[in-house]
Design an enzyme around this catalytic site. Structure first.
Site, PDB file in Angstrom:
ATOM      1  N   PHE A 125       4.127   0.480 146.603  1.00  0.00           N
ATOM      2  CA  PHE A 125       4.530   0.365 148.008  1.00  0.00           C
ATOM      3  C   PHE A 125       5.381   1.578 148.375  1.00  0.00           C
ATOM      4  O   PHE A 125       6.371   1.852 147.703  1.00  0.00           O
ATOM      5  CB  PHE A 125       5.330  -0.937 148.185  1.00  0.00           C
ATOM      6  CG  PHE A 125       5.847  -1.179 149.576  1.00  0.00           C
ATOM      7  CD1 PHE A 125       4.980  -1.279 150.652  1.00  0.00           C
ATOM      8  CD2 PHE A 125       7.206  -1.339 149.804  1.00  0.00           C
ATOM      9  CE1 PHE A 125       5.454  -1.523 151.931  1.00  0.00           C
ATOM     10  CE2 PHE A 125       7.688  -1.591 151.086  1.00  0.00           C
ATOM     11  CZ  PHE A 125       6.811  -1.676 152.148  1.00  0.00           C
ATOM     12  N   ASN A 169      15.613  10.438 153.512  1.00  0.00           N
ATOM     13  CA  ASN A 169      16.557  10.078 154.574  1.00  0.00           C
ATOM     14  C   ASN A 169      16.316   8.684 155.141  1.00  0.00           C
ATOM     15  O   ASN A 169      16.786   8.359 156.226  1.00  0.00           O
ATOM     16  CB  ASN A 169      16.470  11.121 155.711  1.00  0.00           C
ATOM     17  CG  ASN A 169      16.942  12.473 155.230  1.00  0.00           C
ATOM     18  OD1 ASN A 169      17.984  12.583 154.576  1.00  0.00           O
ATOM     19  ND2 ASN A 169      16.166  13.504 155.508  1.00  0.00           N
ATOM     20  N   ALA A 170      15.558   7.884 154.437  1.00  0.00           N
ATOM     21  CA  ALA A 170      15.285   6.518 154.910  1.00  0.00           C
ATOM     22  C   ALA A 170      15.317   5.557 153.727  1.00  0.00           C
ATOM     23  O   ALA A 170      14.316   5.354 153.049  1.00  0.00           O
ATOM     24  CB  ALA A 170      13.932   6.461 155.613  1.00  0.00           C
ATOM     25  N   SER A 212      18.335   2.463 153.146  1.00  0.00           N
ATOM     26  CA  SER A 212      18.756   1.253 153.858  1.00  0.00           C
ATOM     27  C   SER A 212      18.252   1.287 155.297  1.00  0.00           C
ATOM     28  O   SER A 212      17.841   0.272 155.857  1.00  0.00           O
ATOM     29  CB  SER A 212      20.286   1.150 153.863  1.00  0.00           C
ATOM     30  OG  SER A 212      20.759   0.917 152.561  1.00  0.00           O
ATOM     31  N   GLN A 257      38.121 -21.006 122.982  1.00  0.00           N
ATOM     32  CA  GLN A 257      37.956 -21.446 124.369  1.00  0.00           C
ATOM     33  C   GLN A 257      37.688 -20.271 125.321  1.00  0.00           C
ATOM     34  O   GLN A 257      36.916 -20.403 126.280  1.00  0.00           O
ATOM     35  CB  GLN A 257      39.208 -22.202 124.812  1.00  0.00           C
ATOM     36  CG  GLN A 257      38.947 -23.143 125.953  1.00  0.00           C
ATOM     37  CD  GLN A 257      40.157 -23.980 126.288  1.00  0.00           C
ATOM     38  OE1 GLN A 257      41.274 -23.459 126.397  1.00  0.00           O
ATOM     39  NE2 GLN A 257      39.964 -25.262 126.453  1.00  0.00           N
ATOM     40  N   GLY A 288      31.309  -7.918 122.580  1.00  0.00           N
ATOM     41  CA  GLY A 288      32.269  -6.864 122.237  1.00  0.00           C
ATOM     42  C   GLY A 288      31.586  -5.563 121.858  1.00  0.00           C
ATOM     43  O   GLY A 288      30.600  -5.154 122.486  1.00  0.00           O
ATOM     44  N   GLU A 312      14.739  -2.772 146.861  1.00  0.00           N
ATOM     45  CA  GLU A 312      14.192  -3.729 147.845  1.00  0.00           C
ATOM     46  C   GLU A 312      15.270  -4.206 148.827  1.00  0.00           C
ATOM     47  O   GLU A 312      15.288  -5.351 149.239  1.00  0.00           O
ATOM     48  CB  GLU A 312      13.464  -4.883 147.144  1.00  0.00           C
ATOM     49  CG  GLU A 312      12.188  -4.358 146.485  1.00  0.00           C
ATOM     50  CD  GLU A 312      11.224  -5.425 146.054  1.00  0.00           C
ATOM     51  OE1 GLU A 312      11.081  -6.427 146.765  1.00  0.00           O
ATOM     52  OE2 GLU A 312      10.588  -5.224 144.996  1.00  0.00           O
ATOM     53  N   THR A 318      19.528  -3.031 149.444  1.00  0.00           N
ATOM     54  CA  THR A 318      20.773  -3.269 148.695  1.00  0.00           C
ATOM     55  C   THR A 318      21.310  -4.661 149.037  1.00  0.00           C
ATOM     56  O   THR A 318      20.981  -5.224 150.098  1.00  0.00           O
ATOM     57  CB  THR A 318      21.852  -2.235 149.082  1.00  0.00           C
ATOM     58  OG1 THR A 318      22.144  -2.410 150.480  1.00  0.00           O
ATOM     59  CG2 THR A 318      21.403  -0.806 148.810  1.00  0.00           C
TER      60      THR A 318
END
Ligand code: COS
Length: 385
Positions: free
Chosen positions: A122, A128-129, A131, A278, A339, A363, A365
């Protein structure tokens, strides 16, 4: 938890899990290390009819819906989000044809897609495009019986590997987003080339490339829907696919959680397995709560999408945001529970954490998703006034 899946849905889960365990887990670290496309896994998914899961039976698919696709994506993501991205991006690229293609276009493309013979990508995003999807600059100019495409698409998943591309381009600049149109472009078309493969932080088994259109001529029959519908095609496509991105977050969270539990039982400190402490139990408990909450939301939204409901923007944005935020949080905490070992490449959780990050970005943000949800809240409030 029992989500009351049908026997068939359970079979899809079992099959996807089997493929993930047998074909993905043994190679995921190597694919990640070598930045290598998972062709062998794709072949297996095709042979198992998994690629055409969501494509109607009349076009050679299994005719299943959003829930089944989410279940498959969840299971693949539990093993490797790089592979599940490749798989899910194929569905993303197919939605414009499925939702807006003519019967002729569907007959031409969907059977090969369903059989996994030709992969799809897709193409919306540009330099520049992102969001601001309405800011695309790639143009498609009608000349006689052909559209001439010029411009560059950026960060396209399956770019270079796919044979079929659904592309959004501007046909009438003066109309802004209403002047965009959607097209099918085939890989072999003269004037269509690819940029270099991107070197990414995560999902390295997937391929991401630029698509370069330089006076690329396509038949005018390759227009999807009508001229001027491109932005709507893009938005409806994303509405349809975003629940699946949430399922990727859910799957990677599940995978990381299982690794953390396994490790915490084996690792001894102060004379006891660390799972007996715990502090560790509380982290695992939070992970379990978040995963179950994400699954409940994603499956409900998927069922809502499958009901044929039209107003799916808000729920699918919610499923995407929540599922992927859970994916990031749980993978990060799995590294923490494990860890120093969690940070090492000997264990899969550092990769899961790197892979999870993109889900909050692509897809749309998660900030854009919250905008979409916010806009819908405003509309609902105005309606209920
Ligand atoms: N379904 C149908 N129509 C929609 C729609 C949807 N989900 N969302 C917007 N539209 C329509 C609007 O109704 C409006 O139509 P009119 O011109 O008739 O009024 C038109 O599209 C423009 O909508 P809007 O003004 O809301 O567009 P914006 O430019 O403000 O952008 C967002 C809206 C931010 C939601 C959009 O740009 C977006 O989704 N951005 C993220 C894109 C993305 O996901 N990129 C990832 C790359 S693709 S993998």
């Amino acid at each position: 938890m029992d989500y009351f899946l049908t026997e068939e849905q359970q079979m899809i889960r079992d099959l996807a899990r089997q493929i993930a365990e047998e074909k993905i887990v043994p190679v995921r670290a190597e694919l990640d290390e070598k930045n290598e496309y998972p062709w062998e896994v794709i072949k297996t998914l095709a042979q198992s009819d998994m690629i055409g899961l969501f494509i109607p039976e009349e076009y050679g698919g299994l005719g299943k819906g959003c829930l089944e696709l989410c279940i498959a994506v969840e299971e693949l993501s539990r093993a490797c989000v790089g592979v599940s991205t490749t798989y899910a991006a194929n569905a993303l690229g197919t939605y414009p044809i499925l939702l807006f293609g003519s019967d002729e276009q569907k007959k031409k493309y969907l059977p090969d897609i369903a059989a996994g013979k030709r992969l799809v990508a897709f193409g919306l995003t540009e330099a520049n495009a992102g969001s601001d999807a309405g800011g695309i600059q790639t143009t498609a100019k009608l000349e006689g019986n052909e559209y001439v495409l010029t411009g560059t698409k950026q960060w396209i998943t399956n770019g270079g590997e796919a044979e079929i591309y659904t592309i959004i381009a501007i046909t009438d600049k003066a109309k802004g987003p209403r002047g965009a149109s959607a097209f099918v472009v085939e890989k072999s078309t003269p004037g269509f080339t690819f940029g270099k493969k991107e070197n990414k932080m995560g999902i390295r088994a997937s391929s991401t490339r630029e698509l370069i259109f330089d006076n690329c001529r396509i038949p005018k029959e390759n227009l999807l829907g009508k001229e001027g519908m491109g932005f709507i095609v893009a938005m409806k496509t994303l509405d349809s696919s975003r629940t699946g991105v949430g399922a990727q977050g859910l799957g990677v969270a599940q995978g990381a959680y299982e690794e953390a539990v396994k490790f915490a039982r084996q690792r001894h400190q102060f004379g006891h397995p660390v799972i007996s402490f715990q502090a560790v139990q509380h982290m695992l408990a939070d992970m379990a709560i978040e995963i179950e909450a994400a699954r409940a939301l994603i499956y409900s939204v998927a069922r809502y999408v499958d009901s044929g409901a039209k107003d799916i923007s808000k729920p699918s944005a919610m499923a995407k945001t929540f599922g992927t935020d859970v994916g990031m949080k749980v993978t990060t905490n799995a590294v923490q529970v494990m860890g120093g070992s969690g940070y090492m490449k000997e264990y899969p959780v550092e990769k899961m954490m790197r892979d999870a990050k993109i889900l909050q970005i692509y897809e749309g943000t998660n900030q854009i998703q919250r905008n979409v949800i916010g806009q819908e809240i405003i509309k609902e409030a105005a309606r209920n006034k």
